[in-house]
Design a protein around this motif. Structure first.
Motif, PDB file in Angstrom:
ATOM      1  N   PRO A  21       0.787  -1.231   0.000  1.00  0.00           N
ATOM      2  CA  PRO A  21       0.000   0.000   0.000  1.00  0.00           C
ATOM      3  C   PRO A  21       0.826   1.291   0.000  1.00  0.00           C
ATOM      4  O   PRO A  21       0.267   2.355  -0.256  1.00  0.00           O
ATOM      5  CB  PRO A  21      -0.836  -0.108   1.285  1.00  0.00           C
ATOM      6  N   ASN A  22       2.116   1.214   0.248  1.00  0.00           N
ATOM      7  CA  ASN A  22       2.951   2.416   0.261  1.00  0.00           C
ATOM      8  C   ASN A  22       3.798   2.570  -0.997  1.00  0.00           C
ATOM      9  O   ASN A  22       4.695   3.407  -1.034  1.00  0.00           O
ATOM     10  CB  ASN A  22       3.852   2.425   1.501  1.00  0.00           C
ATOM     11  N   ASN A  23       3.504   1.783  -2.016  1.00  0.00           N
ATOM     12  CA  ASN A  23       4.252   1.854  -3.269  1.00  0.00           C
ATOM     13  C   ASN A  23       3.600   2.907  -4.174  1.00  0.00           C
ATOM     14  O   ASN A  23       2.564   2.669  -4.792  1.00  0.00           O
ATOM     15  CB  ASN A  23       4.274   0.491  -3.959  1.00  0.00           C
ATOM     16  N   CYS A  24       4.224   4.067  -4.236  1.00  0.00           N
ATOM     17  CA  CYS A  24       3.662   5.186  -4.999  1.00  0.00           C
ATOM     18  C   CYS A  24       3.466   4.841  -6.473  1.00  0.00           C
ATOM     19  O   CYS A  24       2.512   5.309  -7.105  1.00  0.00           O
ATOM     20  CB  CYS A  24       4.539   6.419  -4.842  1.00  0.00           C
ATOM     21  N   ASN A  25       4.337   4.027  -7.013  1.00  0.00           N
ATOM     22  CA  ASN A  25       4.266   3.715  -8.434  1.00  0.00           C
ATOM     23  C   ASN A  25       3.018   2.901  -8.796  1.00  0.00           C
ATOM     24  O   ASN A  25       2.517   3.009  -9.915  1.00  0.00           O
ATOM     25  CB  ASN A  25       5.531   2.981  -8.873  1.00  0.00           C
ATOM     26  N   LEU A  26       2.512   2.117  -7.859  1.00  0.00           N
ATOM     27  CA  LEU A  26       1.282   1.358  -8.126  1.00  0.00           C
ATOM     28  C   LEU A  26       0.106   2.305  -8.350  1.00  0.00           C
ATOM     29  O   LEU A  26      -0.719   2.084  -9.239  1.00  0.00           O
ATOM     30  CB  LEU A  26       0.983   0.403  -6.970  1.00  0.00           C
ATOM     31  N   TYR A  27       0.041   3.356  -7.535  1.00  0.00           N
ATOM     32  CA  TYR A  27      -1.037   4.331  -7.691  1.00  0.00           C
ATOM     33  C   TYR A  27      -0.896   5.081  -9.021  1.00  0.00           C
ATOM     34  O   TYR A  27      -1.888   5.339  -9.702  1.00  0.00           O
ATOM     35  CB  TYR A  27      -1.041   5.323  -6.525  1.00  0.00           C
ATOM     36  N   TYR A  28       0.334   5.407  -9.375  1.00  0.00           N
ATOM     37  CA  TYR A  28       0.546   6.117 -10.638  1.00  0.00           C
ATOM     38  C   TYR A  28       0.193   5.224 -11.828  1.00  0.00           C
ATOM     39  O   TYR A  28      -0.461   5.680 -12.772  1.00  0.00           O
ATOM     40  CB  TYR A  28       1.991   6.616 -10.750  1.00  0.00           C
ATOM     41  N   ASN A  29       0.596   3.970 -11.779  1.00  0.00           N
ATOM     42  CA  ASN A  29       0.247   3.048 -12.865  1.00  0.00           C
ATOM     43  C   ASN A  29      -1.262   2.879 -12.984  1.00  0.00           C
ATOM     44  O   ASN A  29      -1.811   2.842 -14.089  1.00  0.00           O
ATOM     45  CB  ASN A  29       0.925   1.694 -12.672  1.00  0.00           C
ATOM     46  N   ARG A  30      -1.927   2.773 -11.836  1.00  0.00           N
ATOM     47  CA  ARG A  30      -3.382   2.649 -11.872  1.00  0.00           C
ATOM     48  C   ARG A  30      -4.004   3.919 -12.466  1.00  0.00           C
ATOM     49  O   ARG A  30      -4.962   3.854 -13.232  1.00  0.00           O
ATOM     50  CB  ARG A  30      -3.926   2.357 -10.478  1.00  0.00           C
ATOM     51  N   ALA A  31      -3.419   5.079 -12.132  1.00  0.00           N
ATOM     52  CA  ALA A  31      -3.908   6.350 -12.679  1.00  0.00           C
ATOM     53  C   ALA A  31      -3.811   6.369 -14.206  1.00  0.00           C
ATOM     54  O   ALA A  31      -4.695   6.898 -14.884  1.00  0.00           O
ATOM     55  CB  ALA A  31      -3.122   7.519 -12.084  1.00  0.00           C
TER      56      ALA A  31
ATOM     57  N   GLY B 214     -10.758   9.630 -10.476  1.00  0.00           N
ATOM     58  CA  GLY B 214      -9.936   8.538  -9.951  1.00  0.00           C
ATOM     59  C   GLY B 214      -8.475   8.716 -10.315  1.00  0.00           C
ATOM     60  O   GLY B 214      -7.581   8.437  -9.510  1.00  0.00           O
ATOM     61  N   GLU B 215      -8.239   9.202 -11.522  1.00  0.00           N
ATOM     62  CA  GLU B 215      -6.868   9.446 -11.965  1.00  0.00           C
ATOM     63  C   GLU B 215      -6.200  10.500 -11.084  1.00  0.00           C
ATOM     64  O   GLU B 215      -5.074  10.311 -10.618  1.00  0.00           O
ATOM     65  CB  GLU B 215      -6.886   9.903 -13.421  1.00  0.00           C
ATOM     66  N   ILE B 216      -6.906  11.601 -10.824  1.00  0.00           N
ATOM     67  CA  ILE B 216      -6.348  12.669  -9.996  1.00  0.00           C
ATOM     68  C   ILE B 216      -6.077  12.162  -8.581  1.00  0.00           C
ATOM     69  O   ILE B 216      -5.000  12.408  -8.021  1.00  0.00           O
ATOM     70  CB  ILE B 216      -7.283  13.891  -9.976  1.00  0.00           C
ATOM     71  N   LYS B 217      -7.026  11.437  -8.012  1.00  0.00           N
ATOM     72  CA  LYS B 217      -6.836  10.910  -6.649  1.00  0.00           C
ATOM     73  C   LYS B 217      -5.622   9.991  -6.577  1.00  0.00           C
ATOM     74  O   LYS B 217      -4.835  10.045  -5.624  1.00  0.00           O
ATOM     75  CB  LYS B 217      -8.090  10.162  -6.179  1.00  0.00           C
ATOM     76  N   ASP B 218      -5.471   9.134  -7.582  1.00  0.00           N
ATOM     77  CA  ASP B 218      -4.334   8.209  -7.578  1.00  0.00           C
ATOM     78  C   ASP B 218      -3.008   8.946  -7.730  1.00  0.00           C
ATOM     79  O   ASP B 218      -2.026   8.613  -7.062  1.00  0.00           O
ATOM     80  CB  ASP B 218      -4.482   7.153  -8.679  1.00  0.00           C
ATOM     81  N   ILE B 219      -2.973   9.961  -8.589  1.00  0.00           N
ATOM     82  CA  ILE B 219      -1.719  10.696  -8.760  1.00  0.00           C
ATOM     83  C   ILE B 219      -1.402  11.483  -7.493  1.00  0.00           C
ATOM     84  O   ILE B 219      -0.243  11.538  -7.060  1.00  0.00           O
ATOM     85  CB  ILE B 219      -1.768  11.618 -10.000  1.00  0.00           C
ATOM     86  N   GLU B 220      -2.418  12.061  -6.873  1.00  0.00           N
ATOM     87  CA  GLU B 220      -2.181  12.780  -5.610  1.00  0.00           C
ATOM     88  C   GLU B 220      -1.654  11.833  -4.539  1.00  0.00           C
ATOM     89  O   GLU B 220      -0.745  12.184  -3.778  1.00  0.00           O
ATOM     90  CB  GLU B 220      -3.456  13.484  -5.147  1.00  0.00           C
ATOM     91  N   LYS B 221      -2.192  10.624  -4.492  1.00  0.00           N
ATOM     92  CA  LYS B 221      -1.704   9.627  -3.521  1.00  0.00           C
ATOM     93  C   LYS B 221      -0.262   9.233  -3.864  1.00  0.00           C
ATOM     94  O   LYS B 221       0.578   9.072  -2.966  1.00  0.00           O
ATOM     95  CB  LYS B 221      -2.620   8.398  -3.519  1.00  0.00           C
TER      96      LYS B 221
END
Length: 185
Positions: free
Chosen positions: A92-102, A113-120
């Motif tokens: 859950p702390n892997n920033c790149n997973l959120y960016y890839n999902r975005a 959802g894209e904005i939320k994931d990039i912000e995370k």
């Protein structure tokens, strides 16, 4: 005779454990093959072997990240999002997973959802971890002076710009429709 029955039962148990280790080995082999194809950008072959590894109950936590990236490369963004969701559960702390999902959310036009994931991703990338130091090094080597945060911030600017453009185009289309209606009267 009892000792003979017990001996037979032990062999059965041992055979079962060998079957499990064979299955684990087969799962590992499938994953390793998938990785080989993945790093050669052979997405279909990589996906096939990652699927086989998952069918064989492979437990390595990055399998869903890698398979998600294959799915993304092949244009299966809904499926990629599902795999990134699973990968985030493991890491859950892997920033790149959120960016890839975005990136996949961008394709399916889920701007919020894209904005939320990039912000995370930005939030997590600011933590001082070994993984983030590696991501920063790679981003700097690729020309992003501000490291991975700079890369992610460009993503935020891109999606906000796209939203503004879409809103202007929608307003423009609406205005044109209204003018046509007025001219008909």
């Amino acid at each position: 005779m009892n000792w003979f029955s017990n001996l037979f039962k032990k062999k059965t148990k041992n055979n079962t454990s060998n079957d499990n280790s064979d299955s684990e080995w087969d799962a590992f082999i499938s994953f390793a093959r998938g990785e080989k194809y993945f790093f050669n950008s052979e997405w279909n072959d990589a996906l096939y072997h990652f699927d086989k590894a998952i069918e064989k109950d492979y437990k390595k936590d990055d399998i869903f990240e890698l398979r998600g990236m294959c799915l993304q490369a092949l244009g299966y963004d809904y499926d990629a999002i599902e795999d990134f969701n699973k990968a985030i559960i493991f890491s859950p702390n892997n920033c790149n997973l959120y960016y890839n999902r975005a990136l996949s959310k961008e394709v399916i036009l889920d701007y919020e959802g894209e904005i939320k994931d990039i912000e995370k991703a930005i939030e997590l990338s600011k933590q001082d971890t070994q993984m983030n130091r590696q991501y920063n090094k790679e981003a700097i080597d690729s020309g992003f002076r501000n490291g991975v945060v700079g890369l992610y911030e460009i993503g935020i600017l891109r999606v906000k710009s796209r939203l503004e453009f879409d809103n202007r185009e929608m307003n423009k289309d609406y205005c044109e429709e209204q003018l046509k209606l007025i001219k008909r009267r």
